[in-house]
Design a protein around this motif. Structure first.
Motif, mmCIF file in Angstrom:
data_model
loop_
_atom_site.group_PDB
_atom_site.id
_atom_site.type_symbol
_atom_site.label_atom_id
_atom_site.label_comp_id
_atom_site.label_asym_id
_atom_site.label_seq_id
_atom_site.Cartn_x
_atom_site.Cartn_y
_atom_site.Cartn_z
ATOM 1 N N SER A 60 0.851 -1.172 0.000
ATOM 2 C CA SER A 60 0.000 0.000 0.000
ATOM 3 C C SER A 60 0.896 1.234 0.000
ATOM 4 C CB SER A 60 -0.871 -0.040 1.256
ATOM 5 O OG SER A 60 -1.501 1.189 1.402
ATOM 6 N N THR A 61 0.708 2.088 -0.970
ATOM 7 C CA THR A 61 1.508 3.308 -1.013
ATOM 8 C C THR A 61 0.605 4.526 -1.017
ATOM 9 O OG1 THR A 61 1.551 3.371 -3.413
ATOM 10 C CG2 THR A 61 3.326 2.166 -2.338
ATOM 11 N N LEU A 62 1.164 5.672 -0.636
ATOM 12 C CA LEU A 62 0.365 6.886 -0.494
ATOM 13 C C LEU A 62 -0.227 7.329 -1.825
ATOM 14 C CD1 LEU A 62 2.639 8.890 1.962
ATOM 15 C CD2 LEU A 62 0.350 8.033 2.424
ATOM 16 N N ILE A 63 0.525 7.115 -2.921
ATOM 17 C CA ILE A 63 0.056 7.612 -4.208
ATOM 18 C C ILE A 63 -0.754 6.567 -4.961
ATOM 19 C CG2 ILE A 63 0.809 8.430 -6.503
ATOM 20 C CD1 ILE A 63 1.212 10.506 -4.348
ATOM 21 N N GLU A 64 -0.213 5.335 -5.004
ATOM 22 C CA GLU A 64 -0.849 4.323 -5.858
ATOM 23 C C GLU A 64 -1.921 3.501 -5.163
ATOM 24 O OE1 GLU A 64 2.883 2.806 -6.444
ATOM 25 O OE2 GLU A 64 3.327 3.922 -8.266
ATOM 26 N N GLN A 76 11.906 -8.103 0.099
ATOM 27 C CA GLN A 76 12.458 -6.883 0.676
ATOM 28 C C GLN A 76 13.004 -7.161 2.084
ATOM 29 O OE1 GLN A 76 9.692 -3.597 1.079
ATOM 30 N NE2 GLN A 76 11.210 -2.392 2.201
ATOM 31 N N PRO A 248 13.053 4.692 24.836
ATOM 32 C CA PRO A 248 13.093 6.150 24.993
ATOM 33 C C PRO A 248 14.241 6.615 25.876
ATOM 34 C CG PRO A 248 10.884 5.317 25.396
ATOM 35 C CD PRO A 248 11.776 4.126 25.288
ATOM 36 N N PRO A 251 17.538 6.192 22.779
ATOM 37 C CA PRO A 251 17.162 5.747 21.430
ATOM 38 C C PRO A 251 18.368 5.555 20.513
ATOM 39 C CG PRO A 251 16.457 8.017 21.822
ATOM 40 C CD PRO A 251 17.014 7.518 23.108
ATOM 41 N N GLY A 252 19.538 6.043 20.927
ATOM 42 C CA GLY A 252 20.731 5.854 20.107
ATOM 43 C C GLY A 252 21.263 4.436 20.184
ATOM 44 N N GLN A 256 15.326 1.559 16.591
ATOM 45 C CA GLN A 256 13.968 1.144 16.239
ATOM 46 C C GLN A 256 13.941 -0.192 15.514
ATOM 47 O OE1 GLN A 256 12.614 4.681 14.201
ATOM 48 N NE2 GLN A 256 11.399 5.141 15.997
ATOM 49 N N SER A 270 4.982 3.257 13.605
ATOM 50 C CA SER A 270 5.662 4.541 13.410
ATOM 51 C C SER A 270 5.667 4.936 11.940
ATOM 52 C CB SER A 270 7.118 4.474 13.880
ATOM 53 O OG SER A 270 7.189 4.101 15.220
ATOM 54 N N PHE A 271 5.799 3.940 11.057
ATOM 55 C CA PHE A 271 5.954 4.248 9.632
ATOM 56 C C PHE A 271 4.721 3.893 8.803
ATOM 57 C CE2 PHE A 271 10.622 3.091 10.567
ATOM 58 C CZ PHE A 271 10.836 4.329 11.116
ATOM 59 N N GLN A 272 3.681 3.391 9.457
ATOM 60 C CA GLN A 272 2.428 3.025 8.748
ATOM 61 C C GLN A 272 2.657 2.033 7.604
ATOM 62 O OE1 GLN A 272 2.829 6.575 9.508
ATOM 63 N NE2 GLN A 272 1.831 5.981 11.381
ATOM 64 N N GLN A 273 3.708 1.191 7.727
ATOM 65 C CA GLN A 273 3.979 0.179 6.690
ATOM 66 C C GLN A 273 3.411 -1.161 7.163
ATOM 67 O OE1 GLN A 273 5.541 1.483 3.895
ATOM 68 N NE2 GLN A 273 7.721 1.455 4.339
ATOM 69 N N ASN B 185 20.350 10.470 16.824
ATOM 70 C CA ASN B 185 20.547 9.647 18.023
ATOM 71 C C ASN B 185 21.702 8.674 17.832
ATOM 72 O OD1 ASN B 185 18.517 10.698 19.616
ATOM 73 N ND2 ASN B 185 16.966 9.333 18.789
ATOM 74 N N GLU B 189 25.290 8.477 19.841
ATOM 75 C CA GLU B 189 25.690 7.262 20.551
ATOM 76 C C GLU B 189 27.039 6.741 20.037
ATOM 77 O OE1 GLU B 189 24.249 5.883 23.155
ATOM 78 O OE2 GLU B 189 25.691 4.243 23.232
ATOM 79 N N GLN B 212 6.715 5.127 -2.141
ATOM 80 C CA GLN B 212 5.329 5.529 -1.939
ATOM 81 C C GLN B 212 4.709 6.094 -3.223
ATOM 82 O OE1 GLN B 212 3.410 5.046 0.795
ATOM 83 N NE2 GLN B 212 5.145 3.900 1.608
#
Lengths: 305, 217
Positions: A60-64, A76, A248, A251-252, A256, A270-273, B185, B189, B212
């Motif tokens: 699902s992509t924002l444009i297509e 991927q 938190p 985060p370094g 993620q 976080s990325f809506q993927q 970040n 680090e 996208q």
């Protein structure tokens, strides 16, 4: 409930000569008993899994918008270095974490099985308490203890527990604290089930307490040890809550994509993927399944599973 | 699309230098150590948005009276460039069953005419008003804050707010923000270059945008 009773009451009178008919009725009653479980299983496990699998085949992509992509998300994920880093990290974590935790749990279980004083009862309870603390709260508490300026540990040891060099060990400490007591109880329960005469004959043969513990008790509870090890392996591969809660704070170092589960979570929330997240989750599920199967196969002679 | 242009790199290099010379702290925002630093007087400067005074007053009560607000330092002397650091507003979404009625209710409760509500909002909740007449009213502009030693801090924030020229967010702003924070970040680090982190973020965001279906320029 009343229906079931009437059926079973009338069944012998009617179904004397027809065993096939009777079996059908028994099967129906059986299904009725497992129905609550089946409903929950389908509603909260199988349907969401099927939905996630369907998601993982789409893009699902924002444009297509949404389109069918077959295994594009999976290829991927295979090529994604962040997924690979996460898998390597949890495997490494499991290789160290599992023997350490099971070792501690086994040692503690053997000790409290040997000593039957009031102290051992207190110790048994004290070691189990961390398991009764919800994971999130336990992790938050450790996060406070690990704080560099405000935490009590850093001021004594002068170590930044959340810096990238030590953070995996710090997380392992939280997991051990949380789960060692639980595994200890599992192993202790298995030890309690062993026949006491065996120890007596071992003692007559001249075995000391440590020999009895190591050569008699440990092999006899090997199936329980294997079960506890299996659960630990499953837990470490799906490592999620502790890194997510402590993220938190630094985060370094806790990125993620720290573990595959954390990465899948962030891809979705976080990325809506959602599609890519579903593919990563399914790949991780496959790794966990294969991993636990290999372990069970390798230990099949000792386990009762 | 440019998150690694000369301006961005100037900012990154500046802050990298501040961190390396021990002048800026890198404790993550919202952690125990961060709040402890605010409350104990470890931090003496805090770059704040319009909602900053209220936030500071509530999380660093122990330092009451020690803080003062001043306009942001400028890159070029005499300049007046300002930035935006988020906030909240009152909106009616298109999922509302009766958008018109909902808008009227929202206007009655949160609109500029409801001065009683805004009095609570300003005095109790330290809101930076979304309604322009309230923002420009003397009640807000001339309000003295005990936390800031009786300073009228909104004298600083309101003119700064008015300098921000209109801009629009990226259609995937949360992804951009995530890439930038993750990059910086990681650089903190691992003690690697901040400007290189911006280049990585630029590459990642371009790739994401292409995936996208956007045409990246």
């Amino acid at each position: 409930m009343t229906q079931v009773e009437t059926r079973s009451a009338t069944a012998p009178a009617v179904a004397g000569p027809a065993p096939r008919f009777k079996r059908g009725r028994e099967a129906a009653t059986g299904w009725l008993f497992v129905l609550p479980f089946v409903i929950l299983l389908v509603a909260f496990l199988l349907l969401p899994m099927a939905y996630a699998f369907k998601l993982s085949l789409y893009r699902s992509t924002l444009i297509e918008g949404e389109h069918f992509a077959l295994f594009e998300n999976y290829t991927q994920a295979f090529k994604d270095p962040l997924v690979r880093q996460g898998v390597v990290r949890v495997v490494l974590f499991g290789l160290v974490q599992t023997p350490v935790m099971i070792g501690i749990a086994l040692l503690a279980a053997l000790l409290i099985d040997h000593a039957t004083s009031r102290f051992s009862r207190f110790f048994r309870l004290a070691a189990f308490v961390p398991y009764a603390v919800p994971v999130v709260i336990g992790t938050l508490m450790w996060g406070f203890l690990y704080s560099q300026d405000t935490g009590p540990l850093s001021s004594i040891l002068h170590v930044d527990f959340l810096s990238s060099n030590v953070v995996l060990a710090s997380l392992g400490n939280v997991v051990t604290w949380q789960w060692a007591g639980y595994n200890m109880i599992v192993l202790y329960a298995a030890l309690q089930g062993l026949p006491r005469e065996v120890y007596e004959s071992a003692r007559i043969d001249g075995a000391g307490p440590s020999q009895i513990a190591w050569r008699i008790k440990t092999p006899m509870i090997s199936s329980a040890i294997i079960l506890a090890t299996l659960f630990t392996i499953l837990g470490t591969l799906q490592f999620f809550t502790e890194p997510l809660i402590l993220q938190p704070l630094n985060p370094g170092s806790i990125t993620q994509h720290y573990t595959p589960n954390v990465y899948a979570f962030n891809q979705a929330f976080s990325f809506q993927q959602y599609n890519y997240s579903a593919a990563i989750s399914f790949l991780l599920g496959a790794v966990v399944f294969v991993g636990s199967y290999i372990f069970l196969f390798a230990t099949r002679k000792r386990s009762a599973l | 699309m440019a998150v690694n242009d000369a301006g961005a790199k100037q900012v990154a290099t500046y802050w990298e230098g501040m961190v390396n010379s021990g002048l800026a702290d890198t404790k993550a925002y919202g952690t125990t150590d961060f709040y402890n630093g605010l409350g104990s007087g470890k931090y003496v400067t805090y770059l704040a948005a319009g909602w900053g005074p209220g936030y500071l007053a509530s999380v660093a009560k122990t330092t009451s009276g020690k803080w003062r607000a001043a306009p942001l330092p400028q890159w070029t002397a005499g300049g007046n460039v300002q930035g935006d650091w988020g906030g909240s507003s009152f909106a009616v979404t298109d999922q509302a069953k009766n958008p018109e009625v909902a808008t009227k209710v929202a206007m009655d409760i949160y609109g500029a005419k409801n001065t009683d509500a805004w009095k609570i909002g300003i005095d109790e909740a330290y809101l930076f008003p979304t309604a322009t007449p309230v923002l420009e009213s003397d009640a807000f502009l001339k309000k003295k804050y005990d936390f800031f030693g009786g300073q009228t801090v909104n004298d600083i924030f309101v003119p700064a707010y008015k300098t921000i020229s209109p801009f629009s967010w990226s259609p995937f702003n949360s992804y951009n923000f995530n890439q930038l924070t993750t990059g910086i970040n990681g650089a903190i680090e691992k003690k690697t270059s901040w400007t290189a982190a911006l280049d990585t973020a630029q590459a990642n965001i371009s790739q994401y945008a292409t995936q996208q279906g956007f045409k990246v320029q």
